[in-house]
Design a protein around this motif. Structure first.
Motif, PDB file in Angstrom:
ATOM      1  N   ARG A   1     -15.901 -44.334  37.829  1.00  0.00           N
ATOM      2  CA  ARG A   1     -14.994 -43.363  38.458  1.00  0.00           C
ATOM      3  C   ARG A   1     -15.346 -41.951  37.982  1.00  0.00           C
ATOM      4  N   ILE A   2     -15.840 -41.835  36.751  1.00  0.00           N
ATOM      5  CA  ILE A   2     -16.385 -40.571  36.247  1.00  0.00           C
ATOM      6  C   ILE A   2     -17.902 -40.647  36.364  1.00  0.00           C
ATOM      7  N   ASP A   3     -18.503 -39.587  36.928  1.00  0.00           N
ATOM      8  CA  ASP A   3     -19.913 -39.628  37.303  1.00  0.00           C
ATOM      9  C   ASP A   3     -20.861 -38.963  36.309  1.00  0.00           C
ATOM     10  N   VAL A   4     -20.376 -37.943  35.599  1.00  0.00           N
ATOM     11  CA  VAL A   4     -21.273 -37.091  34.806  1.00  0.00           C
ATOM     12  C   VAL A   4     -20.657 -36.806  33.434  1.00  0.00           C
ATOM     13  N   ILE A   5     -21.514 -36.744  32.424  1.00  0.00           N
ATOM     14  CA  ILE A   5     -21.122 -36.254  31.094  1.00  0.00           C
ATOM     15  C   ILE A   5     -21.730 -34.862  30.926  1.00  0.00           C
ATOM     16  N   ALA A   6     -20.917 -33.888  30.514  1.00  0.00           N
ATOM     17  CA  ALA A   6     -21.405 -32.523  30.292  1.00  0.00           C
ATOM     18  C   ALA A   6     -20.828 -31.990  28.988  1.00  0.00           C
ATOM     19  N   THR A   7     -21.092 -30.714  28.712  1.00  0.00           N
ATOM     20  CA  THR A   7     -20.604 -30.146  27.439  1.00  0.00           C
ATOM     21  C   THR A   7     -19.472 -29.134  27.598  1.00  0.00           C
ATOM     22  N   ASP A   8     -19.468 -28.353  28.673  1.00  0.00           N
ATOM     23  CA  ASP A   8     -18.592 -27.180  28.760  1.00  0.00           C
ATOM     24  C   ASP A   8     -18.784 -26.302  27.520  1.00  0.00           C
ATOM     25  N   HIS A   9     -20.023 -26.195  27.071  1.00  0.00           N
ATOM     26  CA  HIS A   9     -20.395 -25.349  25.931  1.00  0.00           C
ATOM     27  C   HIS A   9     -19.844 -23.947  26.154  1.00  0.00           C
ATOM     28  N   ALA A  10     -18.970 -23.505  25.232  1.00  0.00           N
ATOM     29  CA  ALA A  10     -18.303 -22.206  25.420  1.00  0.00           C
ATOM     30  C   ALA A  10     -18.031 -21.569  24.059  1.00  0.00           C
ATOM     31  N   PRO A  11     -19.067 -20.945  23.463  1.00  0.00           N
ATOM     32  CA  PRO A  11     -18.926 -20.455  22.089  1.00  0.00           C
ATOM     33  C   PRO A  11     -18.063 -19.199  21.964  1.00  0.00           C
ATOM     34  N   HIS A  12     -17.386 -19.121  20.832  1.00  0.00           N
ATOM     35  CA  HIS A  12     -16.676 -17.915  20.374  1.00  0.00           C
ATOM     36  C   HIS A  12     -17.026 -17.744  18.894  1.00  0.00           C
ATOM     37  N   THR A  13     -16.856 -16.538  18.385  1.00  0.00           N
ATOM     38  CA  THR A  13     -17.112 -16.337  16.955  1.00  0.00           C
ATOM     39  C   THR A  13     -16.044 -17.056  16.139  1.00  0.00           C
ATOM     40  N   LEU A  14     -16.406 -17.378  14.911  1.00  0.00           N
ATOM     41  CA  LEU A  14     -15.459 -18.028  14.004  1.00  0.00           C
ATOM     42  C   LEU A  14     -14.246 -17.135  13.767  1.00  0.00           C
ATOM     43  N   GLU A  15     -14.494 -15.839  13.679  1.00  0.00           N
ATOM     44  CA  GLU A  15     -13.404 -14.867  13.484  1.00  0.00           C
ATOM     45  C   GLU A  15     -12.407 -14.948  14.640  1.00  0.00           C
TER      46      GLU A  15
ATOM     47  N   LEU B   1     -23.211 -42.784  44.153  1.00  0.00           N
ATOM     48  CA  LEU B   1     -22.972 -41.360  43.912  1.00  0.00           C
ATOM     49  C   LEU B   1     -23.458 -40.476  45.054  1.00  0.00           C
ATOM     50  N   LYS B   2     -24.606 -40.783  45.619  1.00  0.00           N
ATOM     51  CA  LYS B   2     -25.168 -39.920  46.674  1.00  0.00           C
ATOM     52  C   LYS B   2     -24.268 -39.853  47.908  1.00  0.00           C
ATOM     53  N   ASP B   3     -23.396 -40.845  48.067  1.00  0.00           N
ATOM     54  CA  ASP B   3     -22.505 -40.880  49.236  1.00  0.00           C
ATOM     55  C   ASP B   3     -21.090 -40.397  48.926  1.00  0.00           C
ATOM     56  N   LYS B   4     -20.800 -40.114  47.683  1.00  0.00           N
ATOM     57  CA  LYS B   4     -19.450 -39.658  47.315  1.00  0.00           C
ATOM     58  C   LYS B   4     -19.234 -38.211  47.738  1.00  0.00           C
ATOM     59  N   LYS B   5     -18.049 -37.930  48.275  1.00  0.00           N
ATOM     60  CA  LYS B   5     -17.678 -36.543  48.596  1.00  0.00           C
ATOM     61  C   LYS B   5     -16.849 -35.923  47.472  1.00  0.00           C
ATOM     62  N   ILE B   6     -16.240 -36.782  46.641  1.00  0.00           N
ATOM     63  CA  ILE B   6     -15.387 -36.296  45.550  1.00  0.00           C
ATOM     64  C   ILE B   6     -15.863 -36.960  44.260  1.00  0.00           C
ATOM     65  N   THR B   7     -16.279 -36.136  43.304  1.00  0.00           N
ATOM     66  CA  THR B   7     -16.859 -36.643  42.056  1.00  0.00           C
ATOM     67  C   THR B   7     -16.168 -35.993  40.857  1.00  0.00           C
ATOM     68  N   SER B   8     -16.494 -36.508  39.664  1.00  0.00           N
ATOM     69  CA  SER B   8     -15.841 -35.974  38.469  1.00  0.00           C
ATOM     70  C   SER B   8     -16.769 -36.001  37.265  1.00  0.00           C
ATOM     71  N   GLU B   9     -16.358 -35.243  36.273  1.00  0.00           N
ATOM     72  CA  GLU B   9     -17.128 -35.062  35.039  1.00  0.00           C
ATOM     73  C   GLU B   9     -16.193 -35.218  33.845  1.00  0.00           C
ATOM     74  N   VAL B  10     -16.755 -35.684  32.731  1.00  0.00           N
ATOM     75  CA  VAL B  10     -16.041 -35.666  31.452  1.00  0.00           C
ATOM     76  C   VAL B  10     -16.933 -34.966  30.442  1.00  0.00           C
TER      77      VAL B  10
END
Length: 448
Positions: free
Chosen positions: A306-320, A255-264
């Motif tokens: 091939r995928i390097d990182v797991i994240a959330t993309d936490h993006a809340p909205h109201t239920l309404e 990973l430290k040598d990669k120039k192009i990385t990805s997340e899921v």
């Protein structure tokens, strides 16, 4: 209780590809000692016996939207960082599409000031690129900011960067990690128009992954990668959602040598288009949750690096807001509180090892963004630690959801694992469903 010195006994420590039984001694903000057995050093020392539980490095979530400033009816840095530490996330990197947007150094520092006063987890922010703010991008100090965020599709305000000339200039001009949201806007617009003609605004949610299609994602991701190769830029592609896109990435280098990385993200590993019937717009995300075949392809690429990182993309909205018709229902949902326990269901089902889970959620974000002294359980590192009991089931309901928006796509789900303790910089900030009113968080620093 003296929280200045803490001894964690009988831990199953998960770190750097190993699980081993041992003790961890915390002094002040730092890990002072890690050993097979550490004797109690003083009478006033706080001792936690965690026999049977895993101890992990604090999770670093490289993509969250905490909505402050300007959208605080949905969330604030205070409310969502509380939910984050309850979920074992001790550090977060927040996105620039707030109101106002974080596209000037002045606005960036205002967000840092809010976080310094209110955050329960360690924090940094992405600086936002636009078609006309290259001068501001060049003012950013790479040592004090996580990186640069570009929306190459699906943005708010003026944050869509769709001028190829500007894009190339940005890629050539910065050494920072450039994180990108990749969906091709022209493809999406054409697909949306077709469905609007057929259904009007109330498009059935099952068509969301057809409107925001595999093709839209692949076109955009492949263009960004091509540009990164041409310019030598350091590119990180956020939230892959298709199996096809995973073929664009390599596992040939460390990973430290990669120039192009990805997340899921968690939701693309958990849900599929089969869930739209029951979850509706609650699982409307951009990029869209797609097929079970895509989900399987993402898992495969995660496990073969091939995928390097797991994240959330936490993006809340109201239920309404979420309960509006298709064209009015915003995309995104809250995830930080439930990300780790959701991934641990994969561990219980033998889909992922604890060592690999820690690599993708703790070690790799630290390596990728060059975060100083975090992401590992090491002597001299900050004591960001999470204790997880793998056999203590609990169910998600309104009473234990900490998000300001008050709902979760996991409501009704029973998780086998429970987070019992979270330490941020040596301070016990979360203990068995209770947040302690301790502000121990720090601004992340970067070894660049």
């Amino acid at each position: 209780m003296n929280t200045n010195t803490v001894l964690i006994k009988n831990a199953k420590i998960v770190n750097e590809g190993e699980i081993f039984e041992g003790d961890i001694f915390i002094e002040g903000e730092y890990i002072k000692e890690i050993s097979n057995s550490i004797s109690i050093k003083s009478a006033d020392q706080f001792v936690i016996d965690v026999e049977g539980s895993f101890v992990l490095p604090g999770i670093i979530d490289d993509q969250v939207h905490f909505r402050e400033p300007g959208l605080t009816h949905k969330a604030t840095i205070a409310t969502e960082s509380k939910a984050a530490v309850a979920g074992g996330i001790t550090s977060f990197i927040e996105m620039p599409n707030t109101n106002p947007q974080t596209t000037t150094v002045e606005k960036l520092e205002e967000k840092f000031e809010i976080a310094a006063n209110t955050s329960y987890a360690n924090y940094s922010f992405m600086f936002g690129g636009t078609n006309d703010n290259l001068d501001e991008i060049l003012k950013v100090d790479p040592k004090s900011v996580a990186g640069l965020k570009l929306f190459l599709g699906s943005s708010t305000g003026n944050m869509l960067v769709d001028d190829p000339e500007v894009l190339e200039k940005i890629f050539k001009s910065t050494n920072m990690v450039i994180s990108v949201h990749c969906e091709d806007e022209a493809t999406i617009k054409a697909n949306l128009e077709k469905h609007l003609n057929e259904f009007g605004d109330d498009i059935p949610i099952k068509y969301h992954p057809i409107i925001r299609s595999e093709e839209a994602c692949y076109i955009s991701s492949s263009k960004a990668i091509e540009l990164a190769k041409k310019t030598g830029a350091r590119l990180h592609v956020f939230h892959l959602s298709t199996a096809k896109e995973t073929k664009l990435f390599s596992n040939k280098l460390p990973l430290k040598d990669k120039k192009i990385t990805s997340e899921v993200c968690i939701h693309h590993l958990w849900f599929s288009d089969e869930d739209y019937d029951t979850k509706g717009t609650l699982i409307k995300w951009n990029p869209a949750v797609k097929t079970a075949k895509d989900r399987d392809g993402l898992w495969k690429a995660l496990l073969d690096d091939r995928i390097d990182v797991i994240a959330t993309d936490h993006a809340p909205h109201t239920l309404e807001e979420k309960k509006n018709v298709y064209t009015k229902a915003p995309s995104g949902g809250p995830l930080v509180q439930h990300a780790l326990v959701a991934m641990m269901e994969g561990f219980h089902k033998d889909k992922i090892s604890m060592e690999k889970l820690v690599e993708k959620m703790c070690h790799n974000p630290a390596i990728l963004f060059q975060v100083e002294k975090r992401g590992f359980i090491r002597k001299g590192y900050y004591a960001d630690l999470v204790i997880v009991n793998p056999n203590n089931p609990w169910s998600v309901n309104k009473d234990n959801i900490l998000y300001k928006c008050g709902w979760s796509p996991f409501e009704g789900t029973t998780f086998k694992s429970r987070i019992t303790h979270t330490f941020v910089n040596g301070a016990l900030v979360y203990n068995n469903f209770k947040i302690k009113e301790i502000k121990a968080a720090k601004r992340l620093t970067f070894d660049r």
